[in-house]
Design an enzyme around this catalytic site. Structure first.
Site: not given
Ligand code: AMP
Length: 205
Positions: A13, A87, A121, A152, A163
């Site tokens: 993404k 999400r 990554r 990360r 996740r």
């Molecule tokens: P990402 O970079 O999109 O993979 O997000 C990293 C982490 O941020 C996720 O594993 C969640 O813990 C948190 N996070 C990101 N977007 C959301 C969301 N829409 N709702 C809840 N937690 C989120």
């Protein structure tokens, strides 16, 4: 045009978002990026988010929806691309109350390759460049700016499992949700970033 990028962690993404931003002039709103920014600044939201992110869990809806609402207000609710939001179904319903979504692109990748993609990554803390460890020629340096690449904290193997579980249980049902709204477009995320973008562009043009 307002769009959502859907897809499991590791589907690509973020990589596609960069290309879409350049080519279609949409404001990129990534909830993950916003939380990481707060964590670096050690704000109250950042501290709270960290406690969920490090376990591979979702940050509470209340906080997340508020953050998105503020970000959308800044765009005037036009020409934006949401990446990592919604999400779950609750977030999607809240979003429907505050903005109009035109298209949802689901980037679909075989589950078997996701763990390798995520655990391999690496990100540049200076310029934001992302690469897989196999692309770094044994050196852990950013090919763009030379800074040391980092992993990360939630890309470590122990966190990735939860996740992916969260994705299956809470996020995957959004595919049906948006299909019913007639907004869903599925694109294979198995090719190279350029190949995937060619498909994404067809949907957006
Ligand atoms: P990402 O970079 O999109 O993979 O997000 C990293 C982490 O941020 C996720 O594993 C969640 O813990 C948190 N996070 C990101 N977007 C959301 C969301 N829409 N709702 C809840 N937690 C989120």
């Amino acid at each position: 045009m307002n769009i959502i990028l859907l897809g499991a962690p590791g589907a690509g993404k973020g990589t596609q978002a960069e290309r879409i931003k350049e080519n279609f002039k949409l404001t990129h709103i990534s909830t993950g990026d916003i939380f990481r920014h707060h964590m670096r600044q050690q704000t109250e939201i950042g501290m709270l988010a960290r406690s969920y992110i490090k376990k591979g869990q979702l940050v509470p809806d209340e906080v997340t929806v508020k953050i998105v609402e503020l970000a959308l207000e800044e765009t005037g609710k036009r020409n934006f691309m949401l990446d990592g939001f919604p999400r779950n179904i609750f977030q999607a319903k809240e979003l429907d109350k505050i903005a109009v979504i035109d298209k949802v692109i689901d980037i679909s990748v075989d589950f078997a390759v996701l763990t390798d993609r995520i655990c391999g990554r690496r990100n540049c803390p200076e310029c934001g460049y992302t690469a897989h460890i196999t692309q770094l020629d044994g050196q852990n340096l950013c090919p763009k700016c030379g800074a040391e690449m980092q992993q990360r904290m939630d890309d470590r193997e122990e966190t990735v499992k939860s996740r992916l579980e969260v994705y299956n249980e809470q996020t995957a049902p959004l595919i049906e949700f948006y299909k019913e709204q007639g907004k869903l477009f599925t694109v294979s995320g198995m090719g190279s970033p350029d190949e995937v973008f060619a498909e994404v562009a067809k949907v957006l043009e």
